[in-house]
Enzyme design. Structure first.
Site, mmCIF file in Angstrom:
data_model
loop_
_atom_site.group_PDB
_atom_site.id
_atom_site.type_symbol
_atom_site.label_atom_id
_atom_site.label_comp_id
_atom_site.label_asym_id
_atom_site.label_seq_id
_atom_site.Cartn_x
_atom_site.Cartn_y
_atom_site.Cartn_z
ATOM 1 N N ASP A 95 4.430 19.777 13.496
ATOM 2 C CA ASP A 95 4.440 19.434 14.914
ATOM 3 C C ASP A 95 4.956 20.636 15.696
ATOM 4 O O ASP A 95 5.376 21.634 15.119
ATOM 5 C CB ASP A 95 5.266 18.182 15.179
ATOM 6 C CG ASP A 95 6.707 18.313 14.711
ATOM 7 O OD1 ASP A 95 7.164 19.451 14.486
ATOM 8 O OD2 ASP A 95 7.380 17.286 14.571
ATOM 9 N N ASP A 269 1.100 9.677 10.862
ATOM 10 C CA ASP A 269 2.348 10.085 10.200
ATOM 11 C C ASP A 269 3.482 9.240 10.728
ATOM 12 O O ASP A 269 3.398 8.712 11.846
ATOM 13 C CB ASP A 269 2.657 11.562 10.466
ATOM 14 C CG ASP A 269 3.356 11.739 11.817
ATOM 15 O OD1 ASP A 269 4.596 11.872 11.839
ATOM 16 O OD2 ASP A 269 2.667 11.692 12.860
ATOM 17 N N CYS A 307 2.144 -4.127 -7.422
ATOM 18 C CA CYS A 307 2.195 -2.682 -7.207
ATOM 19 C C CYS A 307 2.298 -1.960 -8.547
ATOM 20 O O CYS A 307 3.022 -2.392 -9.441
ATOM 21 C CB CYS A 307 3.392 -2.330 -6.322
ATOM 22 S SG CYS A 307 3.587 -0.561 -6.001
ATOM 23 N N CYS A 309 3.260 1.343 -8.745
ATOM 24 C CA CYS A 309 3.991 2.591 -8.550
ATOM 25 C C CYS A 309 5.059 2.754 -9.641
ATOM 26 O O CYS A 309 5.398 1.811 -10.365
ATOM 27 C CB CYS A 309 4.630 2.644 -7.157
ATOM 28 S SG CYS A 309 6.187 1.736 -6.980
ATOM 29 N N CYS A 312 7.962 0.208 -9.466
ATOM 30 C CA CYS A 312 7.613 -1.164 -9.843
ATOM 31 C C CYS A 312 7.255 -1.278 -11.325
ATOM 32 O O CYS A 312 7.447 -2.339 -11.934
ATOM 33 C CB CYS A 312 6.466 -1.668 -8.970
ATOM 34 S SG CYS A 312 6.944 -1.941 -7.249
ATOM 35 N N HIS A 338 8.429 3.795 -3.576
ATOM 36 C CA HIS A 338 7.609 2.591 -3.442
ATOM 37 C C HIS A 338 6.963 2.494 -2.063
ATOM 38 O O HIS A 338 5.767 2.212 -1.944
ATOM 39 C CB HIS A 338 8.439 1.340 -3.706
ATOM 40 C CG HIS A 338 7.715 0.090 -3.338
ATOM 41 N ND1 HIS A 338 6.760 -0.484 -4.142
ATOM 42 C CD2 HIS A 338 7.757 -0.667 -2.205
ATOM 43 C CE1 HIS A 338 6.250 -1.543 -3.536
ATOM 44 N NE2 HIS A 338 6.839 -1.672 -2.363
#
Length: 380
Positions: A95, A269, A307, A309, A312, A338
């Site tokens: 930015d 974002d 999930c 991930c 998890c 997560h």
């Protein structure tokens, strides 16, 4: 000259017009729509770059204001730019620093030349102009740079916003002219104008005449309602070129991601997933879960049973709650992992739904999981 940042439109979803496409950068070509994790200080909090790549992140965002203050853009340039400095091989967006100047800095003063302000770290007097912002970003070396804009509140007066939009347009032109690396870095212009359609139209007209590599919509998710944000997107996004990427700044809730995509947005974002993770709040396929709550003390199931991930697959709610209770940073790492995985996977689901022409079905499913108001899906 071909822009270093390009967009390829692959398909529009037949019910909503949502866009499936590709973002082409010097560090790879990435499917859109995408969510970009925020690495404010050249690091996504608690996360290793290898983990971000493992979960499917493609472009991450770094903060010009903070990196200008520490460690300084000359040092990052000496290191070979942000990609080398932080060991990230894919896309980076920075930015301009404008939002932080207007939200963090003390005693700022705006003139046509730029913004004078006191650093939030040590109170020293600093000055940021459109040219200075671009030169800092040139040194940082991201693929995508943002032009310096003024970031007024959404509910500022019409007269103030009118003058602000005109100034932002002039600053955008100055920043574009100051660009030192046009062959390797692209600049996005930022459309402002609060909730006023005529000001958004004027801002978009000014910026699209300058032929930026892409266009972002700023000044949203700053206190207005979701309905107000969606309304602004409905009349602003169609003003932006079809052949350029469209970026909605600072948005990261599941409902706003889907509603933004429905309204033609390609890039998002937000610090939200890692910020709420530090308080034990998790985004799941069953809605919001606050794992620090006492009810999970003896719960040995994953944060989200649906999930896949790392967190998890390997750890229970009870264990993660324990880590957070005793202030072990590994707990924050797991909830952050997560939440980022959830949003990146959600964007993958959104892309598939566009491909299959059933984005509204996915929207209904996610909104039911979170108990969101099902209305206002672009009047569908």
């Amino acid at each position: 000259m071909e822009q270093p940042i390009r967009y390829h439109l692959i398909k529009k979803e037949k019910h909503t017009g949502a866009r499936l496409g590709e973002l082409i950068t010097p560090h790879g070509t990435f499917p859109t729509p995408i969510f970009m994790p925020v690495g404010t200080q050249a690091s996504v909090k608690t996360m290793a770059p290898e983990e971000l790549q493992e979960m499917g992140a493609t472009v991450i965002l770094a903060n010009t204001y903070h990196l200008w203050l520490r460690p300084g853009s000359p040092l990052v340039k000496e290191a070979g730019g942000l990609h080398q400095f932080m060991n990230w091989k894919q896309g980076i967006l920075t930015d301009s620093g404008g939002f932080q100047v207007f939200s963090l800095a003390k005693r700022r003063g705006i003139t046509e030349e730029g913004v004078t302000f006191k650093s939030h770290l040590d109170g020293r007097l600093m000055f940021l102009s459109p040219e200075k912002a671009i030169h800092i970003e040139n040194d940082l070396g991201p693929d995508i740079m943002m032009s310096l804009d003024e970031c007024p509140p959404f509910f500022e007066s019409y007269d103030y916003l009118k003058a602000s939009v005109a100034r932002t347009s002039r600053w955008a032109q100055r920043g574009l002219q100051a660009h030192r690396n046009p062959n390797s870095q692209g600049i996005f212009g930022i459309v402002q104008g609060g909730g006023y359609e005529d000001l958004r139209r004027q801002s978009a007209q000014d910026l699209t005449s300058l032929d930026f590599a892409g266009y972002s919509i700023g000044g949203l998710s700053v206190g207005e309602s979701k309905a107000e944000m969606n309304h602004v997107l409905e009349f602003t996004t169609p003003l932006l070129p079809e052949n350029k990427p469209r970026y909605l700044m600072g948005v990261g809730t599941a409902d706003s991601l889907i509603d933004g995509v429905i309204r033609g947005i390609d890039m998002f974002d937000c610090v939200l997933p890692t910020r709420i993770a530090r308080n034990g709040t998790c985004m799941t396929s069953q809605g919001r879960l606050v794992v620090k709550n006492a009810q999970y003390a003896h719960d040995f199931t994953p944060l989200d049973p649906n999930c896949n991930c790392y967190a998890c697959r390997n750890y229970s709610r009870a264990y993660i709650r324990h880590l957070l209770q005793v202030n072990e940073t590994f707990g924050i790492h797991l909830t952050s992992y997560h939440n980022l995985y959830y949003l990146i996977h959600l964007m993958s689901q959104i892309r598939q739904a566009i491909q299959d022409d059933n984005l509204l079905d996915l929207r209904a499913q996610v909104f039911e999981q979170y108990g969101f108001n099902q209305k206002n899906a672009k009047n569908f």
